[in-house]
Scaffold this motif. Sequence first.
Motif, PDB file in Angstrom:
ATOM      1  N   LYS A  67     -59.447 -30.270  14.819  1.00  6.73           N
ATOM      2  CA  LYS A  67     -59.437 -31.723  14.783  1.00  6.73           C
ATOM      3  C   LYS A  67     -60.083 -32.226  13.498  1.00  6.73           C
ATOM      4  CE  LYS A  67     -59.103 -33.024  19.547  1.00  6.73           C
ATOM      5  NZ  LYS A  67     -59.629 -33.554  20.766  1.00  6.73           N
ATOM      6  N   CYS A  68     -59.591 -33.337  12.992  1.00  8.34           N
ATOM      7  CA  CYS A  68     -60.203 -33.921  11.810  1.00  8.34           C
ATOM      8  C   CYS A  68     -61.403 -34.761  12.240  1.00  8.34           C
ATOM      9  CB  CYS A  68     -59.210 -34.830  11.100  1.00  8.34           C
ATOM     10  SG  CYS A  68     -57.845 -33.948  10.367  1.00  8.34           S
ATOM     11  N   ASN A  69     -62.429 -34.738  11.413  1.00  3.56           N
ATOM     12  CA  ASN A  69     -63.632 -35.491  11.758  1.00  3.56           C
ATOM     13  C   ASN A  69     -63.533 -36.962  11.386  1.00  3.56           C
ATOM     14  OD1 ASN A  69     -65.121 -33.314  12.864  1.00  3.56           O
ATOM     15  ND2 ASN A  69     -65.390 -32.535  10.782  1.00  3.56           N
ATOM     16  N   ASP A  70     -62.836 -37.262  10.320  1.00  3.78           N
ATOM     17  CA  ASP A  70     -62.659 -38.665   9.956  1.00  3.78           C
ATOM     18  C   ASP A  70     -61.289 -38.893   9.304  1.00  3.78           C
ATOM     19  OD1 ASP A  70     -62.926 -37.577   7.481  1.00  3.78           O
ATOM     20  OD2 ASP A  70     -64.962 -38.319   7.137  1.00  3.78           O
ATOM     21  N   PHE A  71     -61.024 -40.132   8.998  1.00  2.00           N
ATOM     22  CA  PHE A  71     -59.711 -40.493   8.477  1.00  2.00           C
ATOM     23  C   PHE A  71     -59.465 -39.904   7.088  1.00  2.00           C
ATOM     24  CE2 PHE A  71     -56.468 -44.027   7.651  1.00  2.00           C
ATOM     25  CZ  PHE A  71     -55.535 -43.440   8.482  1.00  2.00           C
ATOM     26  N   ARG A  72     -60.563 -39.708   6.335  1.00  2.00           N
ATOM     27  CA  ARG A  72     -60.419 -39.116   5.001  1.00  2.00           C
ATOM     28  C   ARG A  72     -59.898 -37.692   5.098  1.00  2.00           C
ATOM     29  NH1 ARG A  72     -62.559 -41.870   0.602  1.00  2.00           N
ATOM     30  NH2 ARG A  72     -63.455 -43.836   1.298  1.00  2.00           N
ATOM     31  N   GLU A  73     -60.439 -36.970   6.083  1.00  2.00           N
ATOM     32  CA  GLU A  73     -59.985 -35.603   6.272  1.00  2.00           C
ATOM     33  C   GLU A  73     -58.508 -35.601   6.684  1.00  2.00           C
ATOM     34  OE1 GLU A  73     -62.694 -33.427   8.817  1.00  2.00           O
ATOM     35  OE2 GLU A  73     -61.314 -31.723   8.852  1.00  2.00           O
ATOM     36  N   THR A  74     -58.168 -36.551   7.545  1.00  2.00           N
ATOM     37  CA  THR A  74     -56.772 -36.676   7.969  1.00  2.00           C
ATOM     38  C   THR A  74     -55.863 -36.895   6.759  1.00  2.00           C
ATOM     39  OG1 THR A  74     -57.603 -37.747   9.955  1.00  2.00           O
ATOM     40  CG2 THR A  74     -55.250 -37.907   9.551  1.00  2.00           C
ATOM     41  N   ALA A  75     -56.291 -37.799   5.878  1.00  2.00           N
ATOM     42  CA  ALA A  75     -55.505 -38.098   4.685  1.00  2.00           C
ATOM     43  C   ALA A  75     -55.278 -36.833   3.867  1.00  2.00           C
ATOM     44  CB  ALA A  75     -56.223 -39.152   3.850  1.00  2.00           C
ATOM     45  N   VAL A  77     -55.377 -33.701   4.885  1.00  4.80           N
ATOM     46  CA  VAL A  77     -54.505 -32.748   5.581  1.00  4.80           C
ATOM     47  C   VAL A  77     -53.044 -33.187   5.470  1.00  4.80           C
ATOM     48  CG1 VAL A  77     -53.927 -31.763   7.829  1.00  4.80           C
ATOM     49  CG2 VAL A  77     -56.302 -31.959   7.163  1.00  4.80           C
ATOM     50  N   ILE A  78     -52.807 -34.499   5.606  1.00  8.06           N
ATOM     51  CA  ILE A  78     -51.428 -34.997   5.492  1.00  8.06           C
ATOM     52  C   ILE A  78     -50.871 -34.677   4.114  1.00  8.06           C
ATOM     53  CG2 ILE A  78     -50.006 -37.077   5.359  1.00  8.06           C
ATOM     54  CD1 ILE A  78     -51.858 -38.332   7.441  1.00  8.06           C
ATOM     55  N   ALA A  79     -51.651 -35.004   3.087  1.00 11.54           N
ATOM     56  CA  ALA A  79     -51.155 -34.847   1.722  1.00 11.54           C
ATOM     57  C   ALA A  79     -51.041 -33.380   1.324  1.00 11.54           C
ATOM     58  CB  ALA A  79     -52.060 -35.599   0.754  1.00 11.54           C
ATOM     59  N   LYS A  80     -52.110 -32.633   1.561  1.00  4.62           N
ATOM     60  CA  LYS A  80     -52.149 -31.276   1.001  1.00  4.62           C
ATOM     61  C   LYS A  80     -51.502 -30.225   1.889  1.00  4.62           C
ATOM     62  CE  LYS A  80     -56.100 -32.132  -1.911  1.00  4.62           C
ATOM     63  NZ  LYS A  80     -57.410 -32.640  -1.521  1.00  4.62           N
ATOM     64  N   VAL A  81     -51.510 -30.449   3.201  1.00  9.32           N
ATOM     65  CA  VAL A  81     -50.926 -29.425   4.069  1.00  9.32           C
ATOM     66  C   VAL A  81     -49.558 -29.855   4.600  1.00  9.32           C
ATOM     67  CG1 VAL A  81     -51.348 -27.866   5.996  1.00  9.32           C
ATOM     68  CG2 VAL A  81     -53.283 -28.824   4.762  1.00  9.32           C
ATOM     69  N   ALA A  82     -49.503 -31.047   5.204  1.00 14.32           N
ATOM     70  CA  ALA A  82     -48.258 -31.446   5.872  1.00 14.32           C
ATOM     71  C   ALA A  82     -47.119 -31.707   4.882  1.00 14.32           C
ATOM     72  CB  ALA A  82     -48.506 -32.676   6.736  1.00 14.32           C
ATOM     73  N   PHE A  83     -47.366 -32.527   3.874  1.00 18.03           N
ATOM     74  CA  PHE A  83     -46.301 -32.806   2.907  1.00 18.03           C
ATOM     75  C   PHE A  83     -45.875 -31.545   2.185  1.00 18.03           C
ATOM     76  CE2 PHE A  83     -44.862 -37.174   2.199  1.00 18.03           C
ATOM     77  CZ  PHE A  83     -45.593 -37.822   3.171  1.00 18.03           C
ATOM     78  N   PRO A  91     -48.473 -35.339  -2.356  1.00 15.02           N
ATOM     79  CA  PRO A  91     -48.753 -36.690  -2.854  1.00 15.02           C
ATOM     80  C   PRO A  91     -50.237 -36.871  -3.165  1.00 15.02           C
ATOM     81  CG  PRO A  91     -48.228 -36.732  -0.508  1.00 15.02           C
ATOM     82  CD  PRO A  91     -48.120 -35.323  -0.931  1.00 15.02           C
ATOM     83  N   VAL A  92     -50.511 -37.859  -3.997  1.00  6.04           N
ATOM     84  CA  VAL A  92     -51.903 -38.158  -4.335  1.00  6.04           C
ATOM     85  C   VAL A  92     -52.434 -39.174  -3.321  1.00  6.04           C
ATOM     86  CG1 VAL A  92     -53.412 -39.135  -6.100  1.00  6.04           C
ATOM     87  CG2 VAL A  92     -51.437 -37.740  -6.757  1.00  6.04           C
ATOM     88  N   VAL A  93     -53.632 -38.904  -2.826  1.00  4.76           N
ATOM     89  CA  VAL A  93     -54.256 -39.851  -1.901  1.00  4.76           C
ATOM     90  C   VAL A  93     -55.108 -40.804  -2.723  1.00  4.76           C
ATOM     91  CG1 VAL A  93     -55.858 -40.120   0.024  1.00  4.76           C
ATOM     92  CG2 VAL A  93     -54.343 -38.138  -0.060  1.00  4.76           C
ATOM     93  N   VAL A 142     -51.978 -37.178  17.836  1.00  2.00           N
ATOM     94  CA  VAL A 142     -53.349 -36.696  17.700  1.00  2.00           C
ATOM     95  C   VAL A 142     -54.334 -37.868  17.814  1.00  2.00           C
ATOM     96  CG1 VAL A 142     -52.954 -34.513  16.540  1.00  2.00           C
ATOM     97  CG2 VAL A 142     -53.005 -36.585  15.197  1.00  2.00           C
ATOM     98  N   GLN A 143     -53.989 -38.745  18.732  1.00  2.00           N
ATOM     99  CA  GLN A 143     -54.870 -39.838  19.138  1.00  2.00           C
ATOM    100  C   GLN A 143     -55.187 -40.864  18.047  1.00  2.00           C
ATOM    101  OE1 GLN A 143     -56.397 -36.518  20.355  1.00  2.00           O
ATOM    102  NE2 GLN A 143     -54.856 -36.842  21.918  1.00  2.00           N
ATOM    103  N   MET A 144     -54.259 -41.070  17.121  1.00  2.00           N
ATOM    104  CA  MET A 144     -54.528 -42.098  16.119  1.00  2.00           C
ATOM    105  C   MET A 144     -53.379 -43.087  16.071  1.00  2.00           C
ATOM    106  SD  MET A 144     -56.242 -40.308  12.848  1.00  2.00           S
ATOM    107  CE  MET A 144     -55.625 -38.687  13.165  1.00  2.00           C
ATOM    108  N   ASP A 145     -53.706 -44.330  16.276  1.00  2.00           N
ATOM    109  CA  ASP A 145     -52.703 -45.374  16.143  1.00  2.00           C
ATOM    110  C   ASP A 145     -52.765 -45.859  14.702  1.00  2.00           C
ATOM    111  OD1 ASP A 145     -50.869 -47.290  16.555  1.00  2.00           O
ATOM    112  OD2 ASP A 145     -52.041 -48.478  17.972  1.00  2.00           O
ATOM    113  N   VAL A 146     -51.687 -45.624  13.954  1.00  2.00           N
ATOM    114  CA  VAL A 146     -51.707 -45.907  12.525  1.00  2.00           C
ATOM    115  C   VAL A 146     -50.476 -46.714  12.142  1.00  2.00           C
ATOM    116  CG1 VAL A 146     -51.701 -44.849  10.229  1.00  2.00           C
ATOM    117  CG2 VAL A 146     -52.964 -43.769  12.064  1.00  2.00           C
ATOM    118  N   ASP A 147     -50.681 -47.684  11.281  1.00  2.00           N
ATOM    119  CA  ASP A 147     -49.566 -48.461  10.758  1.00  2.00           C
ATOM    120  C   ASP A 147     -49.126 -47.826   9.434  1.00  2.00           C
ATOM    121  OD1 ASP A 147     -47.885 -50.900  10.573  1.00  2.00           O
ATOM    122  OD2 ASP A 147     -49.115 -51.243   8.796  1.00  2.00           O
TER     123      ASP A 147
END
Lengths: 180, 197
Positions: A67-75, A77-83, A91-93, A142-147
């Motif tokens: 689990k990610c501890n905060d939104f920065r970590e999420t960012a 993981v999205i950029a460096k692992v998922a994309f 992508p650059v965060v 993963v329990q985050m409501d994001v726009d």
Amino acid sequence: MSRQGNRAGDPRKVNGELFTLTYGALVAQLIKDYENDEQVNKQLDKMGYNMGVRLIEDFLARANTGKCNDFRETADVIAKVAFKMYLGLTPVVSNWSTAGDEFSLLLESNPLTEFVELPPGHSNLNYSNLLCGALRGALEMVQMDVDVRFVQDILKGDNITEIRLKFIKRLEDAVPVGED
Amino acid sequence: MGTDQNRRRKVGLFPSKAAAQGSGNSIPNKNCCSALSRTKFTSQFSDSTVKMTIYNFYLFDRNGTCLYYVDWNRKKQMTMSKEEEFKLMYGMIFSIKSFVSRLSPTDMKDGFLNYSTSKYKLHFFETPSGLKFIMNTDLSVGSMKDVLHQMFSSIYVEYVVKNPLCSLDQPITSELFKNKLDEFVRALPQFAVKAGT
């Protein structure tokens, strides 16, 4: 296919161009069916959402991250692992809001738009809106409501493609019946 | 009345006979052994007496729906319905989870992993997406965290998530998933049922 066999021997890998062209055909068909760009955006978002809901499980299974501890970590993981895993780019965060609940993903290239030129009269179309839906769907699981939305798009003449993510709230696990 | 008693005695005969044989073979003074020392005994001595077994498996989604249930060596008859059992199981896991995290002196990484009673051990694994994998095994089985993760990544994801016909919030009916899961579990070293007998 074997030339890009970096995911060690996955025979289900498809050619990137086939993927791009398939996506193009999908968007073109949607434009024919709906005629209105806003409607097309909505449909792409919906499709992306349904993909994201499933994609997240595949992602968790493969990336094996906790689990990610905060939104920065999420960012990150999205950029460096998922994309990296699904689109082969990182992508650059950037552009963090001061509260730390909003950031942008900056893409210099977008594999979905490799062969695309927007015809005039489609200024409202977010061609790659599927990505927004996929991000939204995956994060919701993963329990985050994001726009998620497009802010800039190279297709529309901007210098860079920018996807903006805004954290809305944490979703809680369902409480079993009869407990508080 | 008489036939009823008779039947009951017959039913009771089987397990008690087996238990008597078992105690005769391994530990003569079984009654004064605590559950703890008995487990030690089996793990220290000859492998043929170790009966590693997997009893059953539950898969819950984030909403508490039981997506899948299967048992292998669960001999005892249940007194309640499956639905009731699932509800109890989910409720207990939910409570243990929140209890464990509230009591923890520091931030936990893994959280609740397993508990054991004198008769069985319950293993728990949760994905960040809230899927809960629960497996009951016999006491001599070690950590099943990796096994449960593998069930997630190489069976659930492959045969349910990637199957567009399987909806993700309904109990799983896919035969393919059932077969693959069964095959996987039966091939586990922990499944080695009745190795000695």
